[in-house]
Design a protein around this motif. Structure first.
Motif, PDB file in Angstrom:
ATOM      1  N   GLU A  10       0.777  -1.212  -0.047  1.00 20.28           N
ATOM      2  CA  GLU A  10       0.158  -0.009  -0.036  1.00 20.28           C
ATOM      3  C   GLU A  10       0.878   1.207  -0.164  1.00 20.28           C
ATOM      4  O   GLU A  10       0.635   2.122  -0.713  1.00 20.28           O
ATOM      5  CB  GLU A  10      -0.939  -0.133   1.249  1.00 20.28           C
ATOM      6  CG  GLU A  10      -2.091  -0.919   1.127  1.00 20.28           C
ATOM      7  CD  GLU A  10      -2.873  -0.916   2.575  1.00 20.28           C
ATOM      8  OE1 GLU A  10      -4.014  -0.388   2.544  1.00 20.28           O
ATOM      9  OE2 GLU A  10      -2.333  -1.481   3.576  1.00 20.28           O
ATOM     10  N   ILE A  11       1.873   1.314   0.762  1.00 14.66           N
ATOM     11  CA  ILE A  11       2.670   2.508   0.976  1.00 14.66           C
ATOM     12  C   ILE A  11       3.632   2.797  -0.271  1.00 14.66           C
ATOM     13  O   ILE A  11       3.672   3.812  -0.802  1.00 14.66           O
ATOM     14  CB  ILE A  11       3.786   2.251   2.125  1.00 14.66           C
ATOM     15  CG1 ILE A  11       2.832   2.198   3.426  1.00 14.66           C
ATOM     16  CG2 ILE A  11       4.603   3.258   2.340  1.00 14.66           C
ATOM     17  CD1 ILE A  11       3.458   1.363   4.624  1.00 14.66           C
ATOM     18  N   SER A  12       3.956   1.597  -1.070  1.00 16.13           N
ATOM     19  CA  SER A  12       4.798   1.816  -2.261  1.00 16.13           C
ATOM     20  C   SER A  12       3.882   2.182  -3.298  1.00 16.13           C
ATOM     21  O   SER A  12       4.546   2.722  -4.462  1.00 16.13           O
ATOM     22  CB  SER A  12       5.354   0.450  -2.455  1.00 16.13           C
ATOM     23  OG  SER A  12       4.313  -0.418  -2.973  1.00 16.13           O
ATOM     24  N   GLU A  13       2.639   2.411  -3.164  1.00 10.40           N
ATOM     25  CA  GLU A  13       1.697   3.048  -4.168  1.00 10.40           C
ATOM     26  C   GLU A  13       1.401   4.420  -3.853  1.00 10.40           C
ATOM     27  O   GLU A  13       1.031   5.242  -4.879  1.00 10.40           O
ATOM     28  CB  GLU A  13       0.699   2.332  -4.309  1.00 10.40           C
ATOM     29  CG  GLU A  13       0.442   0.804  -4.653  1.00 10.40           C
ATOM     30  CD  GLU A  13      -0.826  -0.030  -4.411  1.00 10.40           C
ATOM     31  OE1 GLU A  13      -1.819   0.737  -3.959  1.00 10.40           O
ATOM     32  OE2 GLU A  13      -0.749  -1.068  -4.625  1.00 10.40           O
ATOM     33  N   HIS A  14       2.158   5.229  -3.133  1.00 11.04           N
ATOM     34  CA  HIS A  14       2.057   6.402  -2.765  1.00 11.04           C
ATOM     35  C   HIS A  14       3.383   7.156  -2.932  1.00 11.04           C
ATOM     36  O   HIS A  14       4.161   7.539  -2.175  1.00 11.04           O
ATOM     37  CB  HIS A  14       1.667   6.837  -1.380  1.00 11.04           C
ATOM     38  CG  HIS A  14       0.305   6.198  -0.911  1.00 11.04           C
ATOM     39  ND1 HIS A  14      -0.876   7.082  -1.213  1.00 11.04           N
ATOM     40  CD2 HIS A  14      -0.112   5.033  -0.698  1.00 11.04           C
ATOM     41  CE1 HIS A  14      -2.047   6.245  -0.979  1.00 11.04           C
ATOM     42  NE2 HIS A  14      -1.641   5.181  -0.455  1.00 11.04           N
ATOM     43  N   THR A  15       3.417   7.550  -4.294  1.00  8.35           N
ATOM     44  CA  THR A  15       4.836   8.172  -4.678  1.00  8.35           C
ATOM     45  C   THR A  15       4.860   9.433  -5.827  1.00  8.35           C
ATOM     46  O   THR A  15       5.776   9.694  -6.247  1.00  8.35           O
ATOM     47  CB  THR A  15       5.737   7.070  -5.381  1.00  8.35           C
ATOM     48  OG1 THR A  15       5.073   6.557  -6.643  1.00  8.35           O
ATOM     49  CG2 THR A  15       6.088   5.835  -4.595  1.00  8.35           C
ATOM     50  N   VAL A  16       3.636   9.835  -5.759  1.00  9.23           N
ATOM     51  CA  VAL A  16       3.362  10.988  -7.009  1.00  9.23           C
ATOM     52  C   VAL A  16       2.982  12.025  -6.006  1.00  9.23           C
ATOM     53  O   VAL A  16       2.302  12.212  -5.379  1.00  9.23           O
ATOM     54  CB  VAL A  16       1.925  10.542  -7.802  1.00  9.23           C
ATOM     55  CG1 VAL A  16       1.662  11.485  -8.797  1.00  9.23           C
ATOM     56  CG2 VAL A  16       2.173   9.398  -8.402  1.00  9.23           C
ATOM     57  N   VAL A  25       9.309   5.276   8.570  1.00  3.66           N
ATOM     58  CA  VAL A  25      10.398   5.622   9.288  1.00  3.66           C
ATOM     59  C   VAL A  25      10.136   4.917  10.697  1.00  3.66           C
ATOM     60  O   VAL A  25       9.210   5.114  11.202  1.00  3.66           O
ATOM     61  CB  VAL A  25      10.492   7.104   9.540  1.00  3.66           C
ATOM     62  CG1 VAL A  25      11.899   7.586  10.621  1.00  3.66           C
ATOM     63  CG2 VAL A  25      10.877   7.927   8.196  1.00  3.66           C
ATOM     64  N   ALA A  26      11.106   4.112  11.023  1.00  2.00           N
ATOM     65  CA  ALA A  26      11.005   3.125  12.361  1.00  2.00           C
ATOM     66  C   ALA A  26       9.583   2.691  12.323  1.00  2.00           C
ATOM     67  O   ALA A  26       9.199   2.732  13.720  1.00  2.00           O
ATOM     68  CB  ALA A  26      11.342   4.270  13.424  1.00  2.00           C
ATOM     69  N   GLY A  27       9.042   2.185  11.548  1.00  2.00           N
ATOM     70  CA  GLY A  27       7.632   1.353  11.572  1.00  2.00           C
ATOM     71  C   GLY A  27       6.577   2.079  11.376  1.00  2.00           C
ATOM     72  O   GLY A  27       5.490   1.681  11.601  1.00  2.00           O
ATOM     73  N   VAL A  54      12.637   4.402   4.713  1.00  3.54           N
ATOM     74  CA  VAL A  54      13.823   5.375   4.732  1.00  3.54           C
ATOM     75  C   VAL A  54      14.444   5.625   6.096  1.00  3.54           C
ATOM     76  O   VAL A  54      15.381   6.881   6.331  1.00  3.54           O
ATOM     77  CB  VAL A  54      13.532   6.815   4.050  1.00  3.54           C
ATOM     78  CG1 VAL A  54      12.880   6.762   2.757  1.00  3.54           C
ATOM     79  CG2 VAL A  54      12.377   7.390   4.884  1.00  3.54           C
ATOM     80  N   THR A  55      14.027   4.597   6.887  1.00  6.21           N
ATOM     81  CA  THR A  55      14.623   4.729   8.427  1.00  6.21           C
ATOM     82  C   THR A  55      16.016   4.983   8.724  1.00  6.21           C
ATOM     83  O   THR A  55      16.452   5.960   9.104  1.00  6.21           O
ATOM     84  CB  THR A  55      14.285   3.431   9.198  1.00  6.21           C
ATOM     85  OG1 THR A  55      12.794   3.237   9.196  1.00  6.21           O
ATOM     86  CG2 THR A  55      14.794   3.479  10.842  1.00  6.21           C
ATOM     87  N   LEU A  78       3.395   0.661  10.004  1.00  6.75           N
ATOM     88  CA  LEU A  78       3.604  -0.481   9.141  1.00  6.75           C
ATOM     89  C   LEU A  78       3.001  -1.856   9.557  1.00  6.75           C
ATOM     90  O   LEU A  78       3.317  -2.193  10.609  1.00  6.75           O
ATOM     91  CB  LEU A  78       4.924  -0.678   8.671  1.00  6.75           C
ATOM     92  CG  LEU A  78       5.458  -1.581   7.792  1.00  6.75           C
ATOM     93  CD1 LEU A  78       4.760  -1.408   6.289  1.00  6.75           C
ATOM     94  CD2 LEU A  78       7.050  -1.776   7.595  1.00  6.75           C
ATOM     95  N   LYS A  79       2.354  -2.574   8.835  1.00 12.73           N
ATOM     96  CA  LYS A  79       1.807  -3.714   9.040  1.00 12.73           C
ATOM     97  C   LYS A  79       2.822  -4.699   9.191  1.00 12.73           C
ATOM     98  O   LYS A  79       3.651  -5.018   7.984  1.00 12.73           O
ATOM     99  CB  LYS A  79       0.413  -4.158   8.255  1.00 12.73           C
ATOM    100  CG  LYS A  79      -0.122  -5.462   8.703  1.00 12.73           C
ATOM    101  CD  LYS A  79      -1.353  -5.496   7.980  1.00 12.73           C
ATOM    102  CE  LYS A  79      -2.251  -6.869   8.365  1.00 12.73           C
ATOM    103  NZ  LYS A  79      -3.390  -7.070   7.516  1.00 12.73           N
TER     104      LYS A  79
END
Length: 80
Positions: A10-16, A25-27, A54-55, A78-79
């Motif tokens: 899910e997080i990897s899809e937020h790049t725009v 960062v740190a979970g 990017v921790t 982060l799950k």
């Protein structure tokens, strides 16, 4: 109330830049979309790392002030 959990996918899809930019960062997950253009190191630094954990880099190069500022962008964790 528990924090919302997000998968790495899910997080990897937020790049725009103009839609949503998230980092881990740190979970914890941060929506830094509104900070991209204000980043002292330039927008490209954030955009290059968007959607990623990017921790290590964040902790190594950012001041305590920056670490405190990050808290306002926290949206969940982060799950595992």
């Amino acid at each position: 109330m528990s924090e919302r959990e997000y998968t790495a996918k899910e997080i990897s899809e937020h790049t725009v830049r103009d839609i949503s930019v998230w980092i881990i960062v740190a979970g914890f997950v941060y929506n830094v979309t509104d900070f991209v253009d204000e980043h002292p190191g330039g927008a490209e630094e954030i955009l290059h790392n968007a959607g990623k954990d990017v921790t290590s880099e964040f902790m190594r190069i950012h001041s305590e002030t920056a670490k405190q500022m990050l808290k306002q962008y926290k949206i969940g964790k982060l799950k595992k």
